[in-house]
Motif scaffolding. Structure first.
Motif, PDB file in Angstrom:
ATOM      1  N   VAL A 400       2.639  -3.784  -7.330  1.00  0.00           N
ATOM      2  CA  VAL A 400       3.152  -3.675  -8.614  1.00  0.00           C
ATOM      3  C   VAL A 400       4.642  -3.297  -8.514  1.00  0.00           C
ATOM      4  O   VAL A 400       4.782  -2.184  -7.967  1.00  0.00           O
ATOM      5  CB  VAL A 400       2.487  -2.889  -9.790  1.00  0.00           C
ATOM      6  N   LEU A 401       5.451  -3.922  -8.935  1.00  0.00           N
ATOM      7  CA  LEU A 401       6.697  -3.721  -8.664  1.00  0.00           C
ATOM      8  C   LEU A 401       7.693  -3.315  -9.967  1.00  0.00           C
ATOM      9  O   LEU A 401       7.664  -3.937 -11.079  1.00  0.00           O
ATOM     10  CB  LEU A 401       7.693  -5.018  -8.276  1.00  0.00           C
ATOM     11  N   LEU A 402       8.368  -1.870  -9.959  1.00  0.00           N
ATOM     12  CA  LEU A 402       8.905  -1.536 -11.334  1.00  0.00           C
ATOM     13  C   LEU A 402      10.535  -1.385 -10.813  1.00  0.00           C
ATOM     14  O   LEU A 402      10.847  -0.699  -9.971  1.00  0.00           O
ATOM     15  CB  LEU A 402       8.518  -0.145 -11.356  1.00  0.00           C
ATOM     16  N   PRO A 403      11.219  -2.184 -11.381  1.00  0.00           N
ATOM     17  CA  PRO A 403      13.000  -2.349 -11.224  1.00  0.00           C
ATOM     18  C   PRO A 403      13.475  -1.167 -11.852  1.00  0.00           C
ATOM     19  O   PRO A 403      14.396  -0.667 -11.270  1.00  0.00           O
ATOM     20  CB  PRO A 403      13.317  -3.772 -11.566  1.00  0.00           C
ATOM     21  N   ALA A 414      13.160 -11.990  -7.165  1.00  0.00           N
ATOM     22  CA  ALA A 414      13.407 -12.748  -5.822  1.00  0.00           C
ATOM     23  C   ALA A 414      12.656 -11.955  -4.630  1.00  0.00           C
ATOM     24  O   ALA A 414      12.233 -12.723  -3.895  1.00  0.00           O
ATOM     25  CB  ALA A 414      15.098 -12.583  -5.477  1.00  0.00           C
ATOM     26  N   ALA A 415      12.664 -10.644  -4.696  1.00  0.00           N
ATOM     27  CA  ALA A 415      11.939 -10.003  -3.699  1.00  0.00           C
ATOM     28  C   ALA A 415      10.553 -10.271  -3.906  1.00  0.00           C
ATOM     29  O   ALA A 415       9.783 -10.359  -3.002  1.00  0.00           O
ATOM     30  CB  ALA A 415      12.206  -8.515  -3.660  1.00  0.00           C
ATOM     31  N   ALA A 416      10.005 -10.240  -5.252  1.00  0.00           N
ATOM     32  CA  ALA A 416       8.678 -10.571  -5.570  1.00  0.00           C
ATOM     33  C   ALA A 416       8.249 -11.914  -4.933  1.00  0.00           C
ATOM     34  O   ALA A 416       7.247 -12.199  -4.314  1.00  0.00           O
ATOM     35  CB  ALA A 416       8.087 -10.508  -7.031  1.00  0.00           C
ATOM     36  N   GLU A 417       8.917 -12.852  -5.097  1.00  0.00           N
ATOM     37  CA  GLU A 417       8.999 -14.397  -4.558  1.00  0.00           C
ATOM     38  C   GLU A 417       8.783 -14.435  -3.187  1.00  0.00           C
ATOM     39  O   GLU A 417       7.891 -15.082  -2.713  1.00  0.00           O
ATOM     40  CB  GLU A 417       9.882 -15.254  -5.452  1.00  0.00           C
ATOM     41  N   GLN A 418       9.657 -13.691  -2.521  1.00  0.00           N
ATOM     42  CA  GLN A 418       9.462 -13.559  -1.029  1.00  0.00           C
ATOM     43  C   GLN A 418       8.199 -13.172  -0.446  1.00  0.00           C
ATOM     44  O   GLN A 418       7.705 -13.323   0.247  1.00  0.00           O
ATOM     45  CB  GLN A 418      10.765 -12.692  -0.509  1.00  0.00           C
ATOM     46  N   GLY A 423       1.878 -13.775   1.564  1.00  0.00           N
ATOM     47  CA  GLY A 423       0.484 -13.435   1.275  1.00  0.00           C
ATOM     48  C   GLY A 423       0.219 -12.025   0.333  1.00  0.00           C
ATOM     49  O   GLY A 423      -0.904 -11.752   0.168  1.00  0.00           O
ATOM     50  N   VAL A 424       1.258 -11.506  -0.383  1.00  0.00           N
ATOM     51  CA  VAL A 424       1.069 -10.260  -1.014  1.00  0.00           C
ATOM     52  C   VAL A 424       0.954 -10.784  -2.469  1.00  0.00           C
ATOM     53  O   VAL A 424       1.697 -11.492  -2.801  1.00  0.00           O
ATOM     54  CB  VAL A 424       2.388  -9.305  -0.842  1.00  0.00           C
ATOM     55  N   ARG A 425       0.261 -10.275  -3.255  1.00  0.00           N
ATOM     56  CA  ARG A 425      -0.058 -10.546  -4.596  1.00  0.00           C
ATOM     57  C   ARG A 425       0.964  -9.500  -5.179  1.00  0.00           C
ATOM     58  O   ARG A 425       0.617  -8.270  -5.484  1.00  0.00           O
ATOM     59  CB  ARG A 425      -1.524 -10.490  -5.370  1.00  0.00           C
ATOM     60  N   VAL A 426       2.083  -9.946  -6.040  1.00  0.00           N
ATOM     61  CA  VAL A 426       2.974  -9.074  -6.576  1.00  0.00           C
ATOM     62  C   VAL A 426       3.020  -9.591  -8.061  1.00  0.00           C
ATOM     63  O   VAL A 426       3.329 -10.399  -8.561  1.00  0.00           O
ATOM     64  CB  VAL A 426       4.168  -9.400  -6.065  1.00  0.00           C
ATOM     65  N   ALA A 427       3.081  -8.353  -8.925  1.00  0.00           N
ATOM     66  CA  ALA A 427       3.144  -8.417 -10.319  1.00  0.00           C
ATOM     67  C   ALA A 427       4.630  -7.690 -10.488  1.00  0.00           C
ATOM     68  O   ALA A 427       4.525  -6.546 -10.178  1.00  0.00           O
ATOM     69  CB  ALA A 427       2.005  -7.633 -10.937  1.00  0.00           C
TER      70      ALA A 427
END
Length: 568
Positions: A400-403, A414-418, A423-427
């Motif tokens: 889980v990414l919190l900017p 952009a970081a999440a898409e990379q 292979g990482v599932r990112v929300a």
């Protein structure tokens, strides 16, 4: 009749262009990724273009930062020249170029720099110079591609240069003509490339270039143009985009992942230090190994991009030519990436939270709660590469990414898409303040299903109003009126609501306004520069005036804002 002022491109305008282009690509990134069907339908063109321009913008900012630290700058701010800025932009794009389109964009910028930073070039670029720069850009990019294909970004770049050559006037007029020519060419790309026509989309790389040229128009004239033209007659739902994941196609005998369209299985990218003769031989060898070959650069430094089945042979060819580094090998099906360093252990944690925090105090708080943090120092927002490094450092299957900043949403995306390509599932939860991130983190339960946890965290963040108390750095217009340098500003949900002279009084006014809509918990994050008594004063205010409302106080350290306020 008043004469219209002439527009020019100078060092400051290049800096502005970089920032505008980065924001334009940030807005368009997901759409461009979704229409990416050529040369490989891997859904990353928008992200690659964003990362390439981000690297260019970072290089330009570094040049300006260098000038601003020189003695006497405060009284005589000369600043970087046009040549300084465009060289930095081109070099930054070269070393940060990602993917086929990003590599071509880097060469387009290098071609412009060859004209605008040439010996004897003027300190400000006028209309005729910009026409020459756009022509050189288009021609050099076409020469860098082993087998140019019409209906791609190369076609759009050539059309932009053609339109610019027909334009008269200053930089603004030339930039407008180039942008319009590029938009028209982009709309015609499906008629030139059958894969686009079948998918019902325009070329993804060309779409990104239109956005970059639209930013150039705005940098030259101050006028906003349409940087988001119609990209598709009907974007195919089946294409993998930011919200979907492409399923790998497995070989029945080996279990290895095969390219879905029967093309090469790997993308190989590296920077290469080599002379021109060695690079000429390298082009020939790589052209025989695969396709989508693009080699850009010069003066001893090159960016090499190729699609191959034998990734090892492509790297070995680089070793024979010179010194390859920053090697990235991506399997189109699985998204595995090798960056030249040791691979992390295979065992991963199931879930992690990665958060951007504005001060060391908050970094410690988030770390204690189990989050991996990225420190955003005042005036120095992290780049997407730093966020991606933090995701890798968290080493989890789900992140889980919190900017924690509205301005970082595109960077985080952009970081999440990379990370997803690895292979990482990112929300990505679009938190706009660290206090919203605290609320999200407080309700996180790793034992829940990932989707459920993300929903709960998003709901908690969205239910948290956020405020800020800062000191104005200069006179400006705000939503609360005109402020002077040194005034204390109280912001609520990103807008200036109060202009005052005293920190504590302004903070109390902001808090009262935020609590008018109700609330159960007030979070105060106090910066090092805030008065020592402000937190105690606000705690007393809440206790005496608002029944059943709790208060939590944290030390934020050197966080930029004097005070952060959250109400949930």
């Amino acid at each position: 009749m008043a004469q219209v002022p002439q527009t020019f491109l100078d060092g400051l305008a290049v800096r502005t262009w970089c920032g505008l282009a980065l924001r334009a690509l940030g807005r368009a990134r997901a759409e461009i990724d979704a229409i990416n069907v050529y040369p490989v339908a891997d859904g990353d063109t928008g992200t690659n273009l964003y990362l390439t321009v981000e690297s260019a913008a970072t290089a330009v900012e570094a040049v300006f930062a260098g000038y601003e630290t020189q003695p006497g700058y405060a009284t005589q701010p000369a600043g970087p020249t046009l040549a300084d800025a465009v060289r930095a932009m081109a070099h930054g794009a070269l070393i940060g170029a990602r993917g086929n389109s990003g590599t071509i964009l880097a060469q387009l910028l290098r071609g412009m720099a060859q004209v605008l930073a040439a010996d004897g070039a003027q300190p400000r670029c006028d209309g005729p110079a910009l026409r020459l720069a756009l022509r050189r850009a288009a021609d050099s990019a076409r020469q860098a591609v082993a087998h140019p294909v019409e209906g791609t970004v190369l076609t759009v770049a050539s059309a932009a240069a053609d339109a610019a050559e027909r334009a008269d006037g200053d930089c603004g007029s030339v930039a407008r003509a180039a942008h319009e020519g590029a938009r028209a060419a982009l709309a015609a790309t499906p008629a030139q490339l059958s894969v686009l026509a079948r998918a019902g989309v325009v070329d993804a790389g060309g779409s990104g270039l239109v956005a970059v040229l639209g930013a150039l128009v705005e940098a030259c004239t101050g006028e906003t143009v349409d940087t988001e033209p119609d990209r598709a007659a009907g974007t195919p739902d089946a294409l993998p985009g930011p919200e979907t994941e492409a399923e790998p196609v497995l070989d029945a005998d080996t279990g290895a992942c095969a390219a879905e369209d029967g093309g090469p299985a790997f993308e190989v990218i590296y920077l290469l230090e080599a002379d021109d003769t060695a690079v000429a031989r390298l082009r020939t060898r790589l052209d025989a190994l695969g396709d989508s070959l693009v080699v850009v650069g010069g003066d001893g430094l090159w960016n090499v991009h190729v699609h191959v089945d034998d990734a090892g042979a492509a790297v070995e060819a680089g070793v024979e030519a010179g010194r390859p580094y920053r090697i990235r090998i991506t399997h189109f099906g699985l998204g595995d990436v090798y960056t030249g360093g040791p691979r992390p252990p295979r065992e991963r944690a199931q879930r992690a939270v990665v958060a951007v925090v504005p001060g060391q105090g908050l970094a410690e708080l988030y770390t204690e709660a189990g989050a991996t943090t990225v420190l955003a120092r005042p005036g120095e927002p992290p780049a997407s590469g730093e966020l991606l490094a933090a995701v890798r450092r968290a080493h989890a299957r789900e992140v889980v990414l919190l900017p924690n900043d509205a301005e970082l949403r595109d960077t985080a995306a952009a970081a999440a898409e990379q990370a997803r390509t690895e292979g990482v599932r990112v929300a990505l939860i679009p938190t706009r303040s660290a206090v919203q991130g605290i609320a999200a983190l407080a309700v996180s339960e790793p034992g829940r299903r990932f989707d459920e946890d993300v929903v709960q965290m998003t709901s908690a963040a969205g239910a948290t109003r956020y405020g800020e108390v800062v000191v104005a750095e200069h006179r400006s217009w705000t939503t609360a009126g005109i402020c002077q340098a040194g005034d204390v500003l109280g912001l609520i949900d990103g807008d200036v609501a109060v202009i005052g002279a005293d920190v504590t009084t302004t903070a109390e006014t902001v808090l009262d306004r935020m609590l008018q809509a109700g609330g159960e918990l007030v979070t105060l994050v106090v910066g090092d520069e805030a008065p020592e008594t402000v937190a105690a004063h606000l705690e007393t205010r809440v206790r005496e005036s608002y029944l059943a409302v709790d208060t939590a106080v944290y030390r934020g350290g050197h966080q930029g804002a004097l005070l952060l306020i959250g109400v949930e």
